[in-house]
Design a protein around this motif. Structure first.
Motif, PDB file in Angstrom:
ATOM      1  N   ARG A  76       1.135  -1.498  -0.037  1.00 42.77           N
ATOM      2  CA  ARG A  76      -0.364   0.088   0.126  1.00 42.77           C
ATOM      3  C   ARG A  76       0.814   0.941  -0.175  1.00 42.77           C
ATOM      4  NH1 ARG A  76      -5.326   0.729   1.076  1.00 42.77           N
ATOM      5  NH2 ARG A  76      -5.676   3.348   2.007  1.00 42.77           N
ATOM      6  N   GLU A  77       2.012   1.026   1.028  1.00 44.85           N
ATOM      7  CA  GLU A  77       2.555   2.345   0.668  1.00 44.85           C
ATOM      8  C   GLU A  77       3.279   3.025  -0.453  1.00 44.85           C
ATOM      9  OE1 GLU A  77       5.784   2.290   3.910  1.00 44.85           O
ATOM     10  OE2 GLU A  77       4.417   1.650   5.526  1.00 44.85           O
ATOM     11  N   ILE A  78       4.072   1.554  -1.398  1.00 48.26           N
ATOM     12  CA  ILE A  78       4.364   1.553  -2.187  1.00 48.26           C
ATOM     13  C   ILE A  78       3.162   2.198  -3.676  1.00 48.26           C
ATOM     14  CG2 ILE A  78       6.300   1.140  -5.176  1.00 48.26           C
ATOM     15  CD1 ILE A  78       6.565  -1.297  -1.960  1.00 48.26           C
ATOM     16  N   TYR A  79       2.370   1.605  -3.526  1.00 53.83           N
ATOM     17  CA  TYR A  79       1.381   2.665  -4.568  1.00 53.83           C
ATOM     18  C   TYR A  79       0.977   3.553  -3.885  1.00 53.83           C
ATOM     19  CZ  TYR A  79      -2.988   2.651  -6.287  1.00 53.83           C
ATOM     20  OH  TYR A  79      -4.675   3.590  -7.221  1.00 53.83           O
ATOM     21  N   THR A  80      -0.153   4.157  -3.591  1.00 50.36           N
ATOM     22  CA  THR A  80      -0.071   5.431  -2.722  1.00 50.36           C
ATOM     23  C   THR A  80       0.524   6.625  -2.769  1.00 50.36           C
ATOM     24  OG1 THR A  80       0.561   5.146   0.087  1.00 50.36           O
ATOM     25  CG2 THR A  80      -1.694   4.169  -1.173  1.00 50.36           C
ATOM     26  N   GLY A  81       2.693   6.465  -2.658  1.00 50.12           N
ATOM     27  CA  GLY A  81       3.503   6.988  -2.759  1.00 50.12           C
ATOM     28  C   GLY A  81       4.558   7.869  -4.618  1.00 50.12           C
ATOM     29  N   SER A  82       4.029   6.148  -5.423  1.00 47.54           N
ATOM     30  CA  SER A  82       4.626   6.370  -6.426  1.00 47.54           C
ATOM     31  C   SER A  82       3.704   6.395  -6.938  1.00 47.54           C
ATOM     32  CB  SER A  82       6.025   5.781  -6.118  1.00 47.54           C
ATOM     33  OG  SER A  82       6.639   5.877  -5.437  1.00 47.54           O
ATOM     34  N   VAL A  83       2.620   5.398  -7.103  1.00 41.04           N
ATOM     35  CA  VAL A  83       2.029   5.356  -8.711  1.00 41.04           C
ATOM     36  C   VAL A  83       0.706   5.804  -8.623  1.00 41.04           C
ATOM     37  CG1 VAL A  83       0.964   3.838  -9.860  1.00 41.04           C
ATOM     38  CG2 VAL A  83       2.909   3.109  -8.767  1.00 41.04           C
TER      39      VAL A  83
END
Length: 638
Positions: A76-83
């Protein structure tokens, strides 16, 4: 009576280009406890990390990216932060792409797909796109979402939704958009539709077991999500945005993976395509005239994502073990080069217009009005009958009566054509037709042409008068040898201020004085007159100390200190905030130096003063001084 048929005419309009950079995020895979392998990478903060220098184990090398996610970061952190931030661009007709890069076994497929408990980028992005389209409340607009899923296996494009479609071509349309003719497209209205198509297609992807990974991807997988936003009322605009979600196969060292036979051939194809990808990135960074997109099917498909028209995010996956050291170092170097690539996204808009064509010749032709000899009463009757025959009601009735002529078209297209015809008919009833005959149109155009000709003649006379006044003012300046010229006299015309600076300088060179000119705003209000000293070129002669002979005439530029300071501030502001195109507008700054300036300020922060350019590679103090003089003179002249 004529029978009319509605025909849709479409033309595409590209909106103004915007400039953006490829955003690079790095994800560190958790440490796998196998043996006593040491850790070679560790994070420093949310954007930087360090890796051991293989030449000297006591030193480390640091890298900085747009985002760094440690081994404890969640999906979730990777998705909300970059995508997630780039998804909104799809609703305004722009393209976006997300691709995972890194060595085999570093967790690329887990990042893109995930599992039921921890879904990855692909299911989260599709779910949020569906929610965005449902939440959109724009009146008279509808959304539709379609998906395509392909893999690039040994330089062949395979359709995963329809496995029988093998070796599909990759083409480029007239608007330079990359597309795959013949690929299967599935409409998705909810997330259940997506699962129904995507899960079986994922099982069609080519995977195999190696020494480093039980399910190693043997191909590059590309999921294409197309979002279309269509207007239901005139002018029937359509915005199309494409989202590429790409899971790249990892680079492999066959000595560690133990590949043989078909696995060795697959590994060769993967490494070859990734090598071509590296060449594309190098060519973009160096500004070469030819970018080798066509050397590989992968780079051809990524043409929009790297140096193209998409908002791009690259998620680089790396492993912390010492055994992966050189693979990790190569991936980090590739990511560092990729973040310098510039993309130019734009909105892709298509506008549909409706034309009416006559399918059957009318039984009675309208007589030519320029050679008509019919009596006025008879002409009036014929005109009325023609207008009745071609009225919107009769035309609409004709379309409904002869719907069978459209039987060859798709039923949905026919239904939409009839709906458009009804809308235009109702609109025609409400509006008054001003130019009902070709003769009236010709007369109106002739009148406009005559008015424009008269305006041109009037402007020519005014220009001639202004030129005469300018010549008179120039002659007056040449005769004047006084120290200061007083322009406050109302007898001096405004055209005097349009005399070129060279003429003024020539006329005052003998007097060696500074020419004082009032700004134009002072002419309308004499009480607020302020004199402005402008730079003047002066001619001087220097004598030799020894022989007393004169040198050739030399020219010096005298400028006010506040003018120089203002020019320096403008140049410094442009260096810190200008784009590559704006930097190239400066004197002595080309494409390569503009990119170096942008990269330097992103890495080291804004320039404190213009002389800081001398710190950059390829710049010297002498070159900076020449750059300052040229640009300040250019600013003053403009």
């Amino acid at each position: 009576m004529a029978k009319r048929t509605s025909i849709m005419d479409a033309h595409t309009v590209s909106k103004k280009l915007s400039i953006t950079r490829v955003r690079v995020a790095v994800r560190l895979r958790p440490y796998m406890e196998k043996g006593e392998d040491k850790i070679c990478v560790r994070g420093l903060d949310s954007q930087s990390l360090q890796i051991i220098n293989w030449r000297n184990q006591m030193e480390t090398m640091q890298y900085q990216f747009d985002a760094f996610y440690g081994d404890t970061a969640t999906q979730r952190e990777i998705y909300t932060g970059s995508v997630y931030p780039i998804l909104s661009h799809l609703l305004i007709g722009q393209n976006a792409s997300v691709f995972a890069y890194g060595p085999t076994g570093a967790g690329k497929t887990h990042t893109m797909l995930g599992n039921p408990n921890q879904p990855g980028v692909i299911p989260r992005a599709v779910r949020d796109l569906l929610q965005m389209t449902r939440a959109a409340t724009e009146e008279n607009w509808i959304y539709s979402i379609t998906m395509s899923y392909v893999e690039i296996y040994q330089e062949k494009v395979m359709d995963l939704l329809e496995p029988k479609n093998k070796d599909l071509p990759i083409r480029e349309d007239k608007d330079h958009n990359i597309l795959i003719p013949g690929v299967t497209q599935k409409t998705i209205n909810n997330f259940s539709d997506f699962d129904e198509h995507f899960i079986p297609a994922s099982q069609n992807r080519t995977v195999a077991c190696t020494k480093l990974n039980d399910r190693s991807s043997r191909s590059h997988a590309v999921l294409l999500i197309k979002v279309q936003k269509t207007q239901q009322v005139p002018p029937f605009r359509q915005l199309t945005g494409k989202l590429y979600l790409i899971d790249l196969a990892g680079s492999e060292d066959n000595r560690r993976t133990g590949n043989q036979g078909i696995r060795l051939k697959e590994s060769g194809a993967i490494n070859s395509s990734l090598f071509t990808l590296s060449k594309v990135v190098d060519a973009l960074n160096q500004g070469l005239p030819r970018i080798p997109y066509r050397d590989s099917k992968l780079t051809r498909l990524l043409q929009d994502s790297l140096g193209g028209s998409a908002h791009s995010v690259m998620i680089t996956n790396i492993a912390p073990e010492q055994n992966y050291y050189f693979d990790t170092l190569t991936a980090l170097n590739f990511a560092a080069k990729s973040k310098q690539i510039i993309n130019k996204p734009f909105s892709q808009e298509t506008t549909f217009s409706v034309l009416f064509t006559s399918s059957v010749q009318p039984t009675m032709k309208r007589p030519r009005e320029d050679a008509d000899t019919t009596a006025p009463s008879q002409k009036l009757k014929k005109t009325k009958s023609d207008s009745v025959d071609e009225s919107p009601d009769s035309c609409n009735e004709s379309v409904r009566k002869h719907k069978l002529n459209l039987a060859s078209l798709d039923p949905s297209v026919v239904e939409r054509l009839l709906k458009l015809d009804k809308i235009l008919t109702e609109k025609g009833r409400m509006e008054t037709q001003l130019l009902s005959t070709p003769k009236r149109e010709r007369m109106a155009l002739l009148k406009k042409w005559e008015e424009s000709q008269m305006e041109i003649e009037r402007l020519k006379e005014k220009q001639k008068e202004l030129e005469e006044k300018a010549l008179a003012a120039e002659a007056r300046l040449e005769k004047s040898n006084s120290s200061d010229l007083d322009f406050s006299d109302s007898s001096v015309s405004e055209s005097m201020f349009r005399v070129p600076l060279r003429s003024r300088a020539t006329s005052t060179a003998k007097a060696k004085k500074v020419l004082r000119v009032l700004p134009l705003q002072g002419l309308t209000n004499q009480s607020n007159i302020q004199e402005e000293v402008i730079p003047v070129v002066k001619k001087s002669r220097r004598k030799k100390a020894s022989s007393g002979q004169e040198n050739e005439p030399s020219w010096e530029v005298t400028m006010r200190s506040d003018v120089v300071q203002s020019g320096r501030e403008k140049i410094l502001h442009l260096l810190n905030n200008g784009s590559i195109k704006e930097l190239k507008s400066l004197q002595k700054i080309g494409d390569k130096k503009a990119k170096l300036i942008v990269g330097w300020r992103e890495h080291n922060g804004p320039f404190k003063m213009v002389e800081d350019l001398a710190i950059m590679e390829g710049m010297s103090a002498k070159l900076v001084s020449s750059f300052l003089k040229a640009n300040i003179l250019s600013i003053v002249a403009s």
